[in-house]
Design a protein around this motif. Structure first.
Motif, short mmCIF file in Angstrom:
data_model
loop_
_atom_site.label_atom_id
_atom_site.label_comp_id
_atom_site.label_asym_id
_atom_site.label_seq_id
_atom_site.Cartn_x
_atom_site.Cartn_y
_atom_site.Cartn_z
N GLN A 1 0.91 -1.20 -0.26
CA GLN A 1 -0.17 -0.18 0.04
C GLN A 1 0.60 1.54 0.11
O GLN A 1 2.78 1.01 -0.44
N ALA A 2 0.41 2.33 0.11
CA ALA A 2 1.46 3.86 0.34
C ALA A 2 2.29 3.54 1.28
O ALA A 2 2.00 3.38 1.90
N GLY A 3 3.61 3.85 0.96
CA GLY A 3 5.03 3.55 1.98
C GLY A 3 4.65 1.98 2.26
O GLY A 3 5.43 2.22 2.73
N ARG A 4 4.53 1.43 1.18
CA ARG A 4 4.87 0.08 1.71
C ARG A 4 4.89 -1.16 0.92
O ARG A 4 4.08 -1.14 0.27
N PHE A 5 6.34 -1.88 0.63
CA PHE A 5 6.69 -2.53 -0.61
C PHE A 5 7.11 -4.13 0.16
O PHE A 5 6.80 -4.12 1.03
N ARG A 6 7.43 -4.84 -0.58
CA ARG A 6 7.14 -6.34 -0.24
C ARG A 6 9.10 -6.35 -0.67
O ARG A 6 9.59 -7.03 0.69
N ALA B 1 -1.62 6.58 6.06
CA ALA B 1 -2.19 5.27 6.21
C ALA B 1 -0.06 5.38 7.16
O ALA B 1 -0.11 5.37 8.64
N GLN B 2 0.72 4.99 6.79
CA GLN B 2 2.01 4.60 7.10
C GLN B 2 2.50 5.53 6.99
O GLN B 2 3.56 5.70 6.46
N ASP B 3 2.63 5.84 8.52
CA ASP B 3 2.89 7.52 8.68
C ASP B 3 4.84 7.38 9.23
O ASP B 3 5.15 8.47 9.55
N ALA B 4 5.33 6.07 9.85
CA ALA B 4 6.54 6.12 10.58
C ALA B 4 7.73 5.52 9.70
O ALA B 4 7.54 5.41 8.15
N ALA C 1 16.59 2.37 11.90
CA ALA C 1 16.13 2.20 10.43
C ALA C 1 15.33 3.00 10.27
O ALA C 1 14.18 3.78 11.55
N CYS C 2 15.18 3.83 8.66
CA CYS C 2 14.78 4.50 8.11
C CYS C 2 13.97 3.76 7.10
O CYS C 2 14.83 3.40 6.28
N GLY C 3 12.62 3.84 6.79
CA GLY C 3 11.99 3.01 5.79
C GLY C 3 12.46 4.76 4.30
O GLY C 3 12.20 5.71 4.05
N PHE C 4 13.15 3.91 3.28
CA PHE C 4 14.17 4.93 2.44
C PHE C 4 12.36 5.34 1.41
O PHE C 4 13.09 6.55 0.99
#
Length: 422
Positions: free
Chosen positions: A114-119, A273-276, A301-304
């Motif tokens: 979803q927005a801001g989330r990948f496999r 929704a994925q706000d971190a 860790a930071c989500g690139f």
RNA sequence: GCGAGCAUAGCUUAGUAGGCAGAGCGUCAGAUUGUGGCUCUGAAGGUCACGGGUUCGAUCCCCGUUGCUCGCCCCA
């Protein structure tokens, strides 16, 4: 198109790839500035590593791992466990009592995108292994904030908590369970299940029915030992002293089992929704859990992808790609052969240049030169080959200068000196 | 694992109370001899996501599948 990319992955086309590489190199510089050194570990590890560290009951391990070869191996879903594994396996503790490492790497989690989330997604992060002093907690958070500010990302919130030691949590968990159990029928479906397995995680729930109950739940903070509280307060005062604003979130619970004591999260409401963006904290017991000596440690860790989308939202300015200084327009086969050799020589001298490989008309070649924003063009045909002279056309104003082909190198050196052309 | 929305050219999209598929941008080429940008002209490019159904006829209506997007859970 017959075969598509797997769900939850993405292609980085040249323009974006350039921006990403730029951001990566800038991030590396910042880590270097804080004296963190890069570590790279394998893309996959023994599945057991993640089971032991992240925890068998966590969502990540129980349902999100890309596992293969009879579950023996898994693609890494996060980096802390591999870093600690490498730290122990290579005896880095013998080099120094405090090891500061960073990474930029792809991770893999089998989730619904979803927005801001990948496999397949990318994280950069830092781990400082060996110190339990609050100074390093403060440095870790300042480092994260510094990275954000260097990329002109604003309006984020740093959420801070201390989740204590397992012993402290054990006492608290009894109280929490007793409290929640009273409302067991009003909890959300997921939280009902978590009540038995891991009631702590209910605190993290975003379901409205849970939120109401959580509001009045006992706080872990009230069950922490004096030493833990003192430590937490020190971290806070260090952060305040550094001018970092944060807010305490007593219900901030991280979804990985290895966290202890200081935990933090940086969120942005520009992300959906994925706000971190950043997540991190202490994991003082992990080293021992993985077979080493007890060694306190902290990391984030930071989500690139999320970081990158914030860069775009705040319109962080990526420098332009280098343009060709010269595009050689050719007419005829002899000229092409000549140009091929010429640009190879020029490239050996460090000049980015280009020519036509499609046998196109001069007009088309000029258009191409314009499209790629070449600073100069020079037409080479039989006339030029005979006379040894070419016209260097400056594309910005259309002026042409006649020079000897042999002098092309010097001409370009002078042009480079007089400022960035193109 | 669960829920919702969407699917027409490389991109952004229009469209028909069911009747041969349109535009803008981009790409490529041309506008008298070997010179780009602006303008003009033209071309290529679509099984209207896939499979079934209803119909004389479906891009449009119905069902299914897949994909994408967003959300839940959880996380970065």
């Amino acid at each position: 198109m017959i075969i598509q990319k797997p769900k939850g992955t993405y292609d980085l086309l040249p323009e974006k790839a350039f921006s990403r590489v730029y951001a990566e190199s800038k991030i590396r510089e910042i880590f270097d500035l804080f004296n963190y050194r890069e570590i790279r570990t394998p893309t996959f590890e023994y599945t057991l590593l993640f089971k032991r560290s992240i925890g068998e009951n966590t969502d990540i391990v129980s349902k999100e791992m890309f596992t293969f070869n009879n579950s023996q191996y898994s693609l890494k879903p996060e980096m802390t466990a591999p870093v600690i594994r490498a730290y122990l396996e290579n005896g880095l503790y013998n080099q120094s009592p405090l090891i500061k490492l960073y990474y930029i790497s792809n991770m893999y989690r089998y989730e619904r995108p979803q927005a801001g989330r990948f496999r397949e997604f990318s994280q950069f992060g830092a781990e400082a292994i060996g110190s339990s002093e609050p100074f390093i907690d403060a440095e870790m958070i300042v480092l994260a904030a510094f990275i954000l500010s260097e990329f002109q990302i604003r309006n984020y919130k740093i959420k801070l908590n201390n989740i204590g030691t397992p012993d402290e949590r054990k006492k608290y968990l009894e109280k929490l369970f007793n409290y929640l159990n009273k409302f067991k029928n009003d909890l959300s479906g997921d939280s009902k299940k978590r009540l038995q397995k891991n009631p702590l995680r209910i605190l993290d729930s975003k379901m409205t029915e849970d939120r109401k109950i959580i509001e009045n739940a006992p706080r872990l903070y009230d069950y922490l030992e004096q030493s833990t509280i003192k430590n937490f307060e020190q971290v806070q005062s260090l952060l305040s002293g550094l001018g970092i604003s944060y807010e305490i979130d007593y219900f901030l619970v991280r979804g990985l089992d290895y966290y202890t004591s200081t935990t933090f999260e940086i969120v942005s409401d520009e992300l959906g929704a994925q706000d971190a963006i950043f997540g991190g904290g202490r994991y003082d017991l992990l080293t021992k859990q993985l077979g080493g000596k007890p060694t306190p440690a902290i990391g984030f860790a930071c989500g690139f992808e999320r970081f990158f989308s914030l860069m775009e939202k705040y319109e962080y300015c990526i420098p332009e790609e280098n343009k060709c200084i010269l595009y050689i327009v050719t007419s005829g086969n002899k000229a092409s052969v000549f140009a091929l050799n010429l640009i190879y020589e020029l490239r050996k001298s460090g000049f980015k240049c280009e020519m036509d490989y499609l046998n196109r008309s001069i007009k088309s070649q000029m258009k191409e030169a314009n499209k790629i924003n070449a600073a100069y063009t020079a037409v080479i045909g039989n006339n030029e080959l005979d006379s040894g002279k070419i016209l260097m056309k400056k594309m910005s104003d259309g002026n042409q200068t006649e020079i000897n082909i042999n002098n092309i190198n010097n001409f370009l050196i002078n042009e480079n000196k007089t400022g960035k052309t193109g």
